[in-house]
Design a protein around this motif. Structure first.
Motif, PDB file in Angstrom:
ATOM      1  N   LYS B 156      -9.591  -1.698  -9.739  1.00 15.88           N
ATOM      2  CA  LYS B 156      -9.641  -1.425  -8.302  1.00 15.88           C
ATOM      3  C   LYS B 156      -8.825  -2.496  -7.593  1.00 15.88           C
ATOM      4  O   LYS B 156      -8.992  -3.687  -7.839  1.00 15.88           O
ATOM      5  CB  LYS B 156     -11.086  -1.414  -7.814  1.00 15.88           C
ATOM      6  CG  LYS B 156     -11.840  -0.190  -8.332  1.00 15.88           C
ATOM      7  CD  LYS B 156     -13.208  -0.055  -7.698  1.00 15.88           C
ATOM      8  CE  LYS B 156     -13.972   1.106  -8.286  1.00 15.88           C
ATOM      9  NZ  LYS B 156     -13.420   2.430  -7.914  1.00 15.88           N
ATOM     10  N   CYS B 157      -7.951  -2.032  -6.702  1.00 17.95           N
ATOM     11  CA  CYS B 157      -6.985  -2.927  -6.088  1.00 17.95           C
ATOM     12  C   CYS B 157      -6.996  -2.762  -4.574  1.00 17.95           C
ATOM     13  O   CYS B 157      -6.964  -1.638  -4.066  1.00 17.95           O
ATOM     14  CB  CYS B 157      -5.609  -2.575  -6.663  1.00 17.95           C
ATOM     15  SG  CYS B 157      -4.237  -3.427  -5.933  1.00 17.95           S
ATOM     16  N   ASP B 158      -7.025  -3.894  -3.823  1.00 22.45           N
ATOM     17  CA  ASP B 158      -7.005  -3.743  -2.366  1.00 22.45           C
ATOM     18  C   ASP B 158      -6.071  -4.760  -1.711  1.00 22.45           C
ATOM     19  O   ASP B 158      -6.366  -5.313  -0.660  1.00 22.45           O
ATOM     20  CB  ASP B 158      -8.420  -3.891  -1.795  1.00 22.45           C
ATOM     21  CG  ASP B 158      -8.988  -5.270  -2.080  1.00 22.45           C
ATOM     22  OD1 ASP B 158     -10.101  -5.560  -1.632  1.00 22.45           O
ATOM     23  OD2 ASP B 158      -8.292  -6.081  -2.760  1.00 22.45           O
ATOM     24  N   ILE B 159      -4.930  -4.993  -2.388  1.00 20.73           N
ATOM     25  CA  ILE B 159      -3.973  -5.961  -1.829  1.00 20.73           C
ATOM     26  C   ILE B 159      -3.042  -5.235  -0.885  1.00 20.73           C
ATOM     27  O   ILE B 159      -2.703  -4.078  -1.119  1.00 20.73           O
ATOM     28  CB  ILE B 159      -3.138  -6.557  -2.987  1.00 20.73           C
ATOM     29  CG1 ILE B 159      -4.080  -7.138  -4.050  1.00 20.73           C
ATOM     30  CG2 ILE B 159      -2.212  -7.635  -2.499  1.00 20.73           C
ATOM     31  CD1 ILE B 159      -3.385  -7.379  -5.341  1.00 20.73           C
ATOM     32  N   ARG B 160      -2.584  -5.897   0.161  1.00 23.38           N
ATOM     33  CA  ARG B 160      -1.591  -5.286   1.032  1.00 23.38           C
ATOM     34  C   ARG B 160      -0.376  -4.916   0.223  1.00 23.38           C
ATOM     35  O   ARG B 160       0.067  -5.693  -0.630  1.00 23.38           O
ATOM     36  CB  ARG B 160      -1.184  -6.300   2.104  1.00 23.38           C
ATOM     37  CG  ARG B 160      -1.758  -6.021   3.464  1.00 23.38           C
ATOM     38  CD  ARG B 160      -1.088  -6.923   4.485  1.00 23.38           C
ATOM     39  NE  ARG B 160       0.375  -6.851   4.381  1.00 23.38           N
ATOM     40  CZ  ARG B 160       1.194  -6.856   5.428  1.00 23.38           C
ATOM     41  NH1 ARG B 160       0.710  -6.938   6.625  1.00 23.38           N
ATOM     42  NH2 ARG B 160       2.487  -6.812   5.249  1.00 23.38           N
ATOM     43  N   PRO B 161       0.315  -3.819   0.414  1.00 24.48           N
ATOM     44  CA  PRO B 161       0.131  -2.823   1.473  1.00 24.48           C
ATOM     45  C   PRO B 161      -0.850  -1.678   1.148  1.00 24.48           C
ATOM     46  O   PRO B 161      -0.849  -0.683   1.843  1.00 24.48           O
ATOM     47  CB  PRO B 161       1.543  -2.241   1.601  1.00 24.48           C
ATOM     48  CG  PRO B 161       2.070  -2.279   0.224  1.00 24.48           C
ATOM     49  CD  PRO B 161       1.470  -3.468  -0.427  1.00 24.48           C
ATOM     50  N   CYS B 162      -1.657  -1.841   0.071  1.00 26.60           N
ATOM     51  CA  CYS B 162      -2.620  -0.769  -0.184  1.00 26.60           C
ATOM     52  C   CYS B 162      -3.586  -0.711   0.994  1.00 26.60           C
ATOM     53  O   CYS B 162      -4.172  -1.727   1.360  1.00 26.60           O
ATOM     54  CB  CYS B 162      -3.388  -1.051  -1.469  1.00 26.60           C
ATOM     55  SG  CYS B 162      -2.302  -1.295  -2.896  1.00 26.60           S
ATOM     56  N   PRO B 163      -3.755   0.444   1.593  1.00 24.48           N
ATOM     57  CA  PRO B 163      -4.528   0.544   2.839  1.00 24.48           C
ATOM     58  C   PRO B 163      -6.023   0.284   2.654  1.00 24.48           C
ATOM     59  O   PRO B 163      -6.694  -0.119   3.589  1.00 24.48           O
ATOM     60  CB  PRO B 163      -4.283   1.984   3.298  1.00 24.48           C
ATOM     61  CG  PRO B 163      -3.876   2.722   2.079  1.00 24.48           C
ATOM     62  CD  PRO B 163      -3.199   1.754   1.184  1.00 24.48           C
ATOM     63  N   SER B 164      -6.542   0.532   1.442  1.00 24.76           N
ATOM     64  CA  SER B 164      -7.983   0.321   1.208  1.00 24.76           C
ATOM     65  C   SER B 164      -8.131   0.029  -0.272  1.00 24.76           C
ATOM     66  O   SER B 164      -7.151  -0.236  -0.941  1.00 24.76           O
ATOM     67  CB  SER B 164      -8.734   1.583   1.583  1.00 24.76           C
ATOM     68  OG  SER B 164      -8.247   2.647   0.793  1.00 24.76           O
ATOM     69  N   THR B 165      -9.347   0.050  -0.774  1.00 25.30           N
ATOM     70  CA  THR B 165      -9.523  -0.200  -2.211  1.00 25.30           C
ATOM     71  C   THR B 165      -9.097   1.048  -2.960  1.00 25.30           C
ATOM     72  O   THR B 165      -9.627   2.134  -2.750  1.00 25.30           O
ATOM     73  CB  THR B 165     -10.981  -0.551  -2.530  1.00 25.30           C
ATOM     74  OG1 THR B 165     -11.345  -1.652  -1.721  1.00 25.30           O
ATOM     75  CG2 THR B 165     -11.130  -0.938  -3.999  1.00 25.30           C
ATOM     76  N   VAL B 166      -8.121   0.841  -3.832  1.00 25.10           N
ATOM     77  CA  VAL B 166      -7.453   1.972  -4.473  1.00 25.10           C
ATOM     78  C   VAL B 166      -7.733   1.934  -5.979  1.00 25.10           C
ATOM     79  O   VAL B 166      -7.795   0.856  -6.576  1.00 25.10           O
ATOM     80  CB  VAL B 166      -5.932   1.829  -4.160  1.00 25.10           C
ATOM     81  CG1 VAL B 166      -5.083   2.375  -5.261  1.00 25.10           C
ATOM     82  CG2 VAL B 166      -5.599   2.425  -2.830  1.00 25.10           C
TER      83      VAL B 166
END
Lengths: 222, 204
Positions: B156-166
């Protein structure tokens, strides 16, 4: 560094093998290693790229592929070939050790004909017989283990065209299509047949060695 | 320039090794180098292309991949093989130095330049210590970088530019884990061989 190095190492072992051992080595090189490198690798080359699932859900294809192919056929064969070839090295090491000991005795002053030392054909008797026989035994065991692992992991030796997958994140039971299933099945059966032949050759060699030593014993005692 | 150089180096060292040293060379060649080239390299070949995140946001996949794989397993494996084989060069250099000295003084200074005695014994021991050290360092590095030797299916990844937890999916995680375990097992075997060779030389 590739199969060529293994071939160079095993080629050295060839000198000290029985005739059946030499046939086994030839079968290994031509019908297994060479087929693996020139044909099988191409067939499995695009296996994940062309594994297609009937869904647009990202991640579903990765997860389904991982579920149905925990370890690819081609990698299992490569490992099988490596493990099956390794016992021959025991024999090579034993022969090298024997030659090293003879050289050491020569250096310490014992009278040994140096020409005879260089060209001596090492006969398979005494401790070398045990090393050689154990190497054949291990080869048979490794072949059998890998064949069983294949059978257990892939429920038989046939590659299905379609697998149904419902691992998360696939939204429901999804159809996934394997690429080139018939070609893969053909090669799997071929490699299986050649493994079987190699196992039979090893068993024959084992029987030959045992019979040879049994024939020698009564002659010694009479 | 390829693995052939390493293979030639290790074959050259074989002449000056003890029996256990030759076993170590065989293990490195067959169970590490050969497995790397014929099997492991292909598993990690398309790892970035097959890394898939459940999002269309451009850049998110790149950033997440970079976050979870700062240095790829396969590159660490290659570095480990190189670093672990290199201390053998010390022995090669020392033997070459001895042979050079003999030639220079034009007389036999050593019983046999390749015999492990005197200064060469210390060089050999140092090379063994370095090899063992590098093995341990790399195993610890693997463990620390990837929190163990497990390769998860999903991260699970939530670093910018990912808008949310992806959710991001790693390709072939089981196969990668099997080969990582194989790597760790062969490293441990090599450590054991190095330690036994050290004790053999010290107590000889």
């Amino acid at each position: 560094m590739d199969w060529g190095t293994l071939q160079a190492v095993l080629g050295g072992v060839n000198k000290h093998s029985t005739s059946i051992g030499k046939i086994w080595l030839t079968v290994l090189f031509i019908f297994r290693i060479m087929i693996l490198v020139v044909a099988a690798e191409r067939v499995w080359g695009d296996e994940q790229a062309d594994f297609v699932c009937n869904t647009l859900q990202p991640g579903c294809r990765n997860v389904c592929y991982d579920h149905f192919f925990p370890i690819s056929h081609i990698r299992l064969w490569a490992l099988q070939l490596i493990f099956v070839s390794t016992p021959a090295l025991l024999v090579a090491m034993h022969v090298a050790y024997t030659k090293h000991e003879k050289k050491r005795r020569f250096r310490n002053g014992e009278k040994i004909d140096i020409e005879e030392l260089k060209n001596a054909k090492i006969h398979i008797q005494g401790p070398l017989w045990w090393t050689y026989t154990s190497s054949i035994f291990f080869r048979i065991v490794f072949e059998a283990v890998f064949m069983y692992v294949f059978y257990y992991m892939y429920d038989g030796f046939q590659m299905p065209r379609l697998v149904k997958c419902n691992a998360w994140p696939c939204p429901n039971t999804v159809d996934c299509f394997v690429s080139r299933p018939t070609e893969k099945t053909t090669f799997t059966i071929f490699m299986l047949a050649v493994s079987g032949i190699c196992m039979l050759l090893n068993l024959a060699e084992l029987c030959y060695l045992v019979i040879k030593i049994c024939m020698k014993e009564p002659r010694k005692t009479t | 320039m390829s693995w052939r150089f390493l293979r030639d180096l290790l074959s050259g060292v074989n002449k000056y090794s003890t029996g256990i040293g030759r076993m170590w060379v065989a293990v490195v060649f067959i169970f590490r180098l050969l497995v790397y080239v014929v099997a492991a390299e292909n598993i990690w070949k398309y790892e970035h292309d097959e890394f898939e995140c459940n999002i269309k946001q451009p850049g998110c996949e790149n950033v997440c991949f970079d976050h979870f794989f700062p240095v790829s397993h396969i590159r660490l494996w290659a570095l480990q093989l190189i670093m672990v084989s290199t201390p053998s060069l010390l022995v090669v250099f020392h033997v070459a130095y001895r042979e050079n000295r003999e030639k220079h003084h034009n007389q036999k200074l050593y019983k046999n330049p390749g015999e492990i005695d005197g200064g060469l014994l210390y060089t050999y021991l140092i090379s063994l210590i370095l090899k063992t050290g590098f093995e341990i360092v790399f195993i610890v590095l693997f463990y620390k970088l990837y929190s163990g030797f497990k390769v998860p299916r999903l991260v699970k990844c939530d670093i910018r530019p990912c808008p949310s937890t992806v959710d991001c999916y790693i390709s072939k995680p089981t196969e990668k884990m099997i080969f990582l375990c194989f790597l760790v097992a062969t490293s441990c075997l090599c450590i054991v061989l190095n330690l036994s060779e050290m004790s053999y030389l010290i107590f000889k």
